[in-house]
Design an enzyme around this catalytic site. Structure first.
Site, short mmCIF file in Angstrom:
data_model
loop_
_atom_site.label_atom_id
_atom_site.label_comp_id
_atom_site.label_asym_id
_atom_site.label_seq_id
_atom_site.Cartn_x
_atom_site.Cartn_y
_atom_site.Cartn_z
N CYS A 119 -16.82 68.05 51.45
CA CYS A 119 -16.88 66.48 51.99
C CYS A 119 -18.49 66.44 51.80
CB CYS A 119 -16.40 66.74 53.38
SG CYS A 119 -17.37 67.82 54.63
N HIS B 36 -21.59 71.77 61.95
CA HIS B 36 -20.73 71.36 63.13
C HIS B 36 -21.49 70.93 64.27
CE1 HIS B 36 -17.78 74.53 61.19
NE2 HIS B 36 -17.25 73.38 61.17
N CYS C 226 -23.47 67.50 60.26
CA CYS C 226 -23.14 66.09 59.89
C CYS C 226 -23.43 64.80 60.42
CB CYS C 226 -21.64 66.38 59.60
SG CYS C 226 -20.79 65.00 58.81
N HIS D 188 -13.49 75.79 69.14
CA HIS D 188 -14.19 75.24 67.90
C HIS D 188 -15.91 74.80 68.25
CE1 HIS D 188 -15.11 72.91 64.32
NE2 HIS D 188 -13.84 73.48 63.62
N GLU E 177 -17.56 72.77 66.99
CA GLU E 177 -18.06 71.19 66.96
C GLU E 177 -17.74 70.88 68.40
OE1 GLU E 177 -16.26 68.72 64.17
OE2 GLU E 177 -16.26 67.23 65.73
N THR F 148 -13.87 65.90 64.89
CA THR F 148 -13.86 65.38 63.28
C THR F 148 -12.69 65.59 62.53
OG1 THR F 148 -15.46 66.59 62.70
CG2 THR F 148 -16.10 64.40 63.44
N CYS G 11 -12.84 62.38 60.96
CA CYS G 11 -13.43 62.07 59.95
C CYS G 11 -12.49 61.64 58.92
CB CYS G 11 -14.08 63.19 59.58
SG CYS G 11 -14.96 63.09 57.90
S1 SF4 Z 1 -17.32 65.36 59.84
FE1 SF4 Z 1 -16.27 65.15 58.04
S2 SF4 Z 1 -17.71 64.97 56.50
FE2 SF4 Z 1 -18.90 65.78 58.26
S3 SF4 Z 1 -18.69 67.88 57.83
FE3 SF4 Z 1 -16.79 67.45 59.13
S4 SF4 Z 1 -15.38 66.91 57.57
FE4 SF4 Z 1 -17.20 66.99 56.42
#
Ligand code: SF4
Length: 574
Positions: free
Chosen positions: A12, A73, A95, A123, A125, A161, A189
């Site tokens: 991505c 993340h 990101c 996770h 993130e 996301t 996302c």
């Molecule tokens: S948020 Fe979307 S674009 Fe960003 S790293 Fe995660 S999957 Fe990839």
């Protein structure tokens, strides 16, 4: 069995940008770069980057004075402050889409909102997002957990996301029933959403098997595999092509291949190759045998060698000379032996970039290597009846071709103080195109009275045709080459710039060639412009698609050679 690749597969935007940044830094620095937690959830990619100087750390104890990268993340606000204070340099590769969610939480919790994150508790993130919620936070991974959310004046809902869209909607509906007037941001996302839609569409379109390629710890990849199981299709969550077995696909009619956001293109290519290989093996022998033969001819460069024969015949014919078939034969044998030697010298790249080709070459090594040696010996014999200097130039070229990729020469070139020389050496395909041109176009004409305009037209034509072929093949391999540290033009200037450069070369060479052919008064040779036009179309048309089944793509590119040989035969040039 029909094999289909989902539209949205592979890196991505966030992962691609992070990898690009890290690789560029690794290329320009001898220092190691630390990364706090795995850069991405793809062990194959991180392992390769670790061999190139990236080191994954799980605490911040040893970061003082070092360079550290923050992964896609994101991390907690405390850790970010600590890194800023102690590391010598840091790259924040979070990101932008994750940063946006962090910003939303920071803003609303600053206004007193209680934050609800729909996501997985552990996770990375989510752990980072939680740290920005200053007015209280709950993580909800299931509707069962909704009763645990404490009452508050205002609630904010955001999503991890990489969450599943249906699960997010279901949880939000449940929370709204408890706390009407919620502020909801669907922060899933687009990349995640698109991949999930591809699976749904693929199953609706008749896929009865799903291959999900990606790290086992990758949340978005796990979810894709889970969707396949929920839809009741045969689902394989794999990290590499080695996990796919022939027996698993015996009764499959249509397989959909998809990949997580952190799966590199070369692994997807390898999986596609493996599936086609399985398909061919499981197919009727009348289909299987011709395809295997085609694969052998392409991948052992017999195709290219035969074309070299006809190129030498073509240049002599254009220059008004009686074709010397001995020189045509030498061209063919020279090209075959050089490719064979170099293929075996570059086996370490092939093992990662194209395991199917690697296996084929490994299986055929006792046939190919003696054939290459025999080719050189026969060339020497044929050249013994020609002026000595032709043999000497072929001999020096062959020697250079054989030692070009050896570690000794690579080390020696690194010691050369002139940067341009090192750069030219690293762009192997330009050197190879020059080698091709000298061997198959220049040498057969030298000392035989060919006119200068003919020499210019022919050498420009041959050089461009060969270089364009290399560039096309390198464009689709550029993502893997970048990570592996292999230097090619698409890696150096980027695939898009390479496409533009390819188109410019096609136009410039076509104009020059056409003008010189017309000036010579031999319009019949204008037919060969079709080869340049064909390559031009490929530059505009094909590399815009992200991934290909490599054998199919190689055949499409080398079909140009088939056209060239067919033209020669049709015009009586051989
Ligand atoms: S948020 Fe979307 S674009 Fe960003 S790293 Fe995660 S999957 Fe990839």
């Amino acid at each position: 069995m029909k094999i289909e690749l989902a539209c949205h597969s592979g890196f991505c935007m966030g992962v691609r940008d992070a990898i690009l940044r890290i690789v560029r830094e690794l290329n320009h620095s001898d220092d190691e770069i630390l990364v706090y937690g795995p850069l991405i959830h793809n062990p194959q990619t991180t392992q390769i980057l670790e061999t190139r100087g990236l080191r994954t750390v799980h605490d911040l104890d040893g970061i003082a004075g070092k360079t550290i990268a923050i992964r896609t993340h994101g991390i907690t606000a405390d850790k970010l402050r600590e890194i800023k204070g102690r590391a010598a340099r840091y790259y924040n590769l979070t990101c932008p889409k994750v940063s946006r969610v962090q910003g939303i939480i920071r803003k609303y919790s600053g206004m007193g909102y209680y934050t609800i994150i729909v996501g997985d508790h552990d996770h990375a993130e989510v752990l980072g997002l939680k740290s920005y919620a200053q007015a209280g936070v709950s993580v909800i991974s299931d509707v069962q957990e909704i009763p645990l959310i404490p009452p508050a004046a205002n609630h904010l809902v955001v999503s991890q996301t990489t969450q599943d869209a249906d699960r997010f909607d279901e949880i939000v509906t449940g929370i709204q029933a408890r706390f009407p007037g919620l502020t909801v941001f669907n922060t899933i996302c687009e990349s995640t959403h698109n991949r999930q839609s591809d699976v749904t569409e693929g199953v609706k379109g008749g896929a009865d098997a799903l291959v999900v390629v990606g790290g086992r710890k990758s949340a978005n990849t796990q979810r894709l595999a889970q969707m396949g199981r929920e839809y009741g299709v045969k689902t394989f969550h794999i990290e590499t092509e080695e996990e796919l077995l022939h027996a698993d696909f015996r009764n499959v009619r249509k397989v959909l291949v998809t990949a997580g956001a952190s799966t590199p293109g070369w692994i997807i290519n390898n999986v596609m190759e493996r599936l086609y290989d399985i398909n061919f093996r499981n197919s009727f022998f009348l289909v299987n045998i011709p395809i295997r033969l085609l694969q052998f001819m392409l991948r052992t460069n017999i195709f290219s060698a035969v074309t070299a024969y006809f190129i030498t015949a073509f240049v002599q014919s254009y220059a008004g000379l009686v074709p010397d078939r001995g020189l045509c034969l030498v061209s063919m044998l020279y090209i075959f032996s050089m490719y064979t030697v170099n293929n075996f010298l570059e086996m370490q790249w092939l093992l990662v970039r194209n395991p199917v080709k690697y296996a084929l070459l490994k299986r055929s090594r006792y046939l190919l290597l003696p054939m290459a040696a025999l080719s050189l010996a026969v060339s020497g014999l044929v050249l013994s009846s020609h002026p000595w200097w032709i043999g000497a130039v072929y001999g020096v070229s062959a020697l250079l071709g054989c030692v070009y990729s050896t570690g000794l020469i690579k080390k020696a070139v690194q010691l050369v103080p002139v940067r341009l020389a090192r750069l030219v050496y690293s762009e192997k395909n330009i050197i190879s195109s020059v080698g091709w041109t000298i061997a198959v176009a220049l040498l057969p004409l030298l000392g035989r009275g060919a006119q200068a305009p003919a020499m210019i037209a022919l050498n420009a034509f041959v050089f461009s045709m060969i270089l364009l072929r290399y560039l096309l093949l390198d464009i689709i391999a550029s993502q893997g080459d970048l990570i592996l540290g292999r230097q090619t033009l698409p890696v150096t200037i980027g695939p898009r710039q390479t496409q533009r450069l390819g188109a410019i070369i096609v136009v410039a060479t076509s104009l020059l060639y056409a003008a010189l052919v017309l000036a010579r008064g031999a319009p019949i040779y204008l037919y060969f412009l079709v080869n340049l036009v064909y390559l031009g179309i490929l530059f505009v048309r094909f590399p815009s698609k992200s991934y290909f089944f490599a054998l199919k793509y190689e055949f499409i590119v080398d079909f140009n050679f088939v056209v060239f040989v067919a033209l020669c035969l049709a015009l009586g040039i051989y």
